[in-house]
Design an enzyme around this catalytic site. Structure first.
Site, PDB file in Angstrom:
ATOM      1  N   LYS A 122       0.909   1.781   6.934  1.00 28.58           N
ATOM      2  CA  LYS A 122      -0.070   2.183   5.923  1.00 28.58           C
ATOM      3  C   LYS A 122      -1.404   1.499   6.207  1.00 28.58           C
ATOM      4  O   LYS A 122      -1.438   0.362   6.708  1.00 28.58           O
ATOM      5  CB  LYS A 122       0.455   1.764   4.543  1.00 28.58           C
ATOM      6  CG  LYS A 122      -0.368   2.291   3.368  1.00 28.58           C
ATOM      7  CD  LYS A 122       0.251   1.850   2.030  1.00 28.58           C
ATOM      8  CE  LYS A 122      -0.499   2.436   0.841  1.00 28.58           C
ATOM      9  NZ  LYS A 122       0.110   2.024  -0.451  1.00 28.58           N
ATOM     10  N   SER A 203       1.020   6.184  -3.213  1.00 29.08           N
ATOM     11  CA  SER A 203      -0.153   6.195  -2.381  1.00 29.08           C
ATOM     12  C   SER A 203       0.142   6.108  -0.878  1.00 29.08           C
ATOM     13  O   SER A 203      -0.772   6.301  -0.080  1.00 29.08           O
ATOM     14  CB  SER A 203      -1.061   5.023  -2.779  1.00 29.08           C
ATOM     15  OG  SER A 203      -0.437   3.791  -2.487  1.00 29.08           O
ATOM     16  N   SER A 227       4.500   3.743  -5.067  1.00 25.89           N
ATOM     17  CA  SER A 227       3.804   4.215  -3.864  1.00 25.89           C
ATOM     18  C   SER A 227       4.657   4.330  -2.605  1.00 25.89           C
ATOM     19  O   SER A 227       4.209   4.882  -1.595  1.00 25.89           O
ATOM     20  CB  SER A 227       2.598   3.324  -3.563  1.00 25.89           C
ATOM     21  OG  SER A 227       1.548   3.648  -4.438  1.00 25.89           O
TER      22      SER A 227
END
Ligand code: NAG
Ligand code: NAG
Ligand code: NAG
Ligand code: NAG
Ligand code: NAG
Length: 561
Positions: A122, A203, A227
């Protein structure tokens, strides 16, 4: 940098050629294209299904190299990028790193199961290399860090190749009140691959899509409240949200030290377990890891993958939360969930059907989590920014970050506003050293723990709670306990298409996946992984529906060309 651009340009040409060759081949001779051929009669594994065990077999038997793998994954990524915007940056050094790992293997040195395996991370997890770490914001473009984030360093030690950074919801969804999942200023909009314009959820959006399509082997995501588990379910993959403190957060762009945690997103439970094994463990730079039991010794998560994991266990179903939390549009998720509960019973568990959460109302009316995240963000953001070794925009705290974001055109203010920060600055205005923080923190832990799954685990003497993934995030978020999500089903082909609140992404519609989650007490990962594995092996849901878009480059297109 130049080398990297050259490699990417060269790969673009390769792709164009391959796509051309492939389309011709498919027209004349479907099913026997070069991408299906094999070396010495051994077929190449398909990159949308391949497991770590398959990759290690192929690498060890010299069917392909890590350089081949990197080339194939980059080619797939570039193809997917055109429609789905999954990856922010590729690692310009990936091919050199792969060659070095191939050389180690050639002299009999393998570091372990992740040796030579390309993985995305990420875009909040910093690396001390040529890649940016921005959380999708221009405020951090070009900034540098003194060293790798601890989890990135651990991946490298384990032999994994960090292939690139996955696009995400900007600031891990902690900026705007009027934005949407998967959007960031610097990253653009990520889309899911199961339906055109599908929300990737967030996310860790790009991490989910990249894993699902096999753009890399798997990904790391990070979760504060949903997330990892949410994009995992919407992209049809397995996600492990570890106990806060099992994996170090050092040099990860934060929201909240009390809730942030990093974990794997993979296509199978066992693959996720291998990755968790590599990144878990104590880190002097993140003192929450000092809470790991057994003097920091990490259990064998791969060995925990047992078909018999449910035998003799007591599993609770919090029906009151399911009744309140699932809307009519998600009836299909509840239907599949109920079938799953029967499967779990068949697998040897005693199911307690009414393992109620005692405090849903108190919890849903409380502002505690909002206050905790806000106060933590003020402190933790400033700490992260103070660690930068080069900071071209000079942003150093929430005030200067808001100023930058509101005035830098590409940040799209005010059509993407800064309301989460406005609230912190104008309404609460204190950081996590303030007594008001501690009041809120204690209230949250009490309401979310005793009033939620921890209370139910205790009162009904349970080993785990099972719940649709849509409802798996909130309670574990505030108490920092683990969740494992596994694919459960897909919306039926004729399901109506429904858009998100902003009206720009498909939220539910034909073929969109959903998951089932296993919840436990802190540090219960091994137990939950075992259950998730037994359930996955029994149901094998992921392979029942394919994404509408799958990049058509395979190892056979690369090896020997
Ligand atoms: C995500 O990030 C890139 C670069 O920041 C952006 O241009 C693109 O639209 C997004 N999608 C990609 C790169 O896959
Ligand atoms: C993905 O595509 C966008 C625009 O189409 C481009 O700006 C970006 O650099 C691409 N990303 C990669 C990794 O090639
Ligand atoms: C990081 O960002 C800088 C500034 O925009 C850019 O020049 C560089 O190419 C980026 N790095 C990678 C690996 O894309
Ligand atoms: C970590 O250290 C900070 C101060 O540096 C302290 O306030 C906090 O309580 C410590 N946390 C743990 C879990 O030890
Ligand atoms: C928190 O706020 C207090 C009071 O305003 C201030 O003295 C302190 O430096 C702040 N600490 C952090 C970590 O932001």
């Amino acid at each position: 940098m130049k080398y990297g651009s050259f490699v990417i340009l060269a790969l673009h040409c390769l792709i164009a050629w391959l796509a051309h060759a492939w389309s011709k081949q498919e027209a004349s001779d479907p099913g026997t294209g070069s991408h299906l051929t094999a070396v010495k009669g051994t077929p190449f594994p398909s990159l949308i299904d391949v497991t770590i065990d398959d990759l290690q077999n192929g690498l060890q038997s010299e069917l392909f190299t890590s350089v081949d793998l990197v080339k194939a994954y980059i080619a797939r990524t570039l193809l997917a990028n055109v429609t789905l915007n999954v990856i922010t940056e590729l690692n310009p050094d990936a091919l050199q790193i792969a060659a070095a790992l191939d050389a180690e293997r050639a002299v009999g040195m393998t570091r372990g199961p992740l040796h030579g395996v390309p993985i995305f991370i990420k875009n909040t997890i910093a690396t001390a290399d040529k890649m940016n770490n921005t959380a999708g914001s221009y405020a951090l473009l070009g900034a540098t860090v003194p060293r790798d984030a601890t989890v990135a360093a651990k991946l490298r030690e384990a032999g994994a190749i960090i292939l690139g950074k996955a696009n995400m919801s900007q600031w891990s969804s902690f900026r705007s009140g009027n934005s949407n999942d998967g959007w960031s200023a610097h990253g653009g909009q990520v889309y899911g691959a199961y339906y055109p314009m599908q929300t990737p959820s967030g996310s860790s959006s790009g991490s989910g899509v990249a894993t699902s399509l096999g753009l890399g082997f798997a990904s790391l995501g990070a979760e504060t409240d949903g997330s990892i588990v949410s994009p995992s379910q919407r992209n049809g993959v397995v996600g492990i949200k570890p106990t806060v403190g099992l994996t170090s957060r050092h040099l990860i762009i934060p929201i909240s030290e009390h809730q942030d945690t990093v974990g794997p997103m993979a296509r199978t439970v066992k693959d996720a377990a291998y990755i968790l094994q590599a990144i878990a463990g104590p880190d002097p730079r993140d003192n929450y890891t000092s809470g790991i039991p057994n003097d920091g010794k990490i259990p064998d998560y791969v060995a925990a993958c047992k078909l018999s994991a449910f035998r003799g266990t007591r599993i609770g179903v919090p029906r009151n939360l399911i009744q309140l939390g699932m809307n009519p549009d998600s009836a299909v998720e509840v239907l599949e969930f109920n079938t799953a509960v029967s499967t779990i019973r068949e697998l040897g568990a005693t199911v307690i059907e009414n393992a109620k959460y005692a405090g849903i109302r108190g919890w849903s009316e409380s502002d505690a989590e909002r206050i905790v995240l806000g106060a933590d963000f003020i402190s933790n953001l400033a700490t992260y920014l103070s660690e930068l070794t080069f900071n071209p925009t000079g942003v150093r705290d929430i005030i200067s970050l808001r100023e930058f974001t509101r005035t830098f055109a590409a940040e799209m203010y005010p059509s993407r506003d800064t309301s989460r920060w406005d609230e912190l600055i104008e309404k609460y205005g204190f950081n996590n050293t303030d007594p008001r923080f501690w009041t809120a923190y204690k209230e949250g832990v009490h309401l979310g723990g005793d009033g939620g799954h921890l209370g139910a685990l205790q009162r009904f003497n349970l080993d785990a709670i099972v719940i649709p993934t849509k409802l798996a995030n909130g309670f574990p978020a505030v108490v920092g306990s683990p969740v494992v999500t596994v694919p459960l089903g897909f919306y039926p082909p004729l399901h109506p298409v429904r858009f998100n609140k902003k009206g720009n992404l498909v939220a539910t519609g034909p073929n969109i996946p959903f998951g089932i989650s296993f919840l436990g007490r802190k540090w219960d990962e091994a137990k939950l992984i075992g259950m998730a594995y037994a359930f996955e092996q029994k149901t094998m849901t992921r392979n029942k529906v394919r994404p509408y878009f799958v990049p058509n480059i395979e190892l056979g297109d690369i090896v020997g060309h």
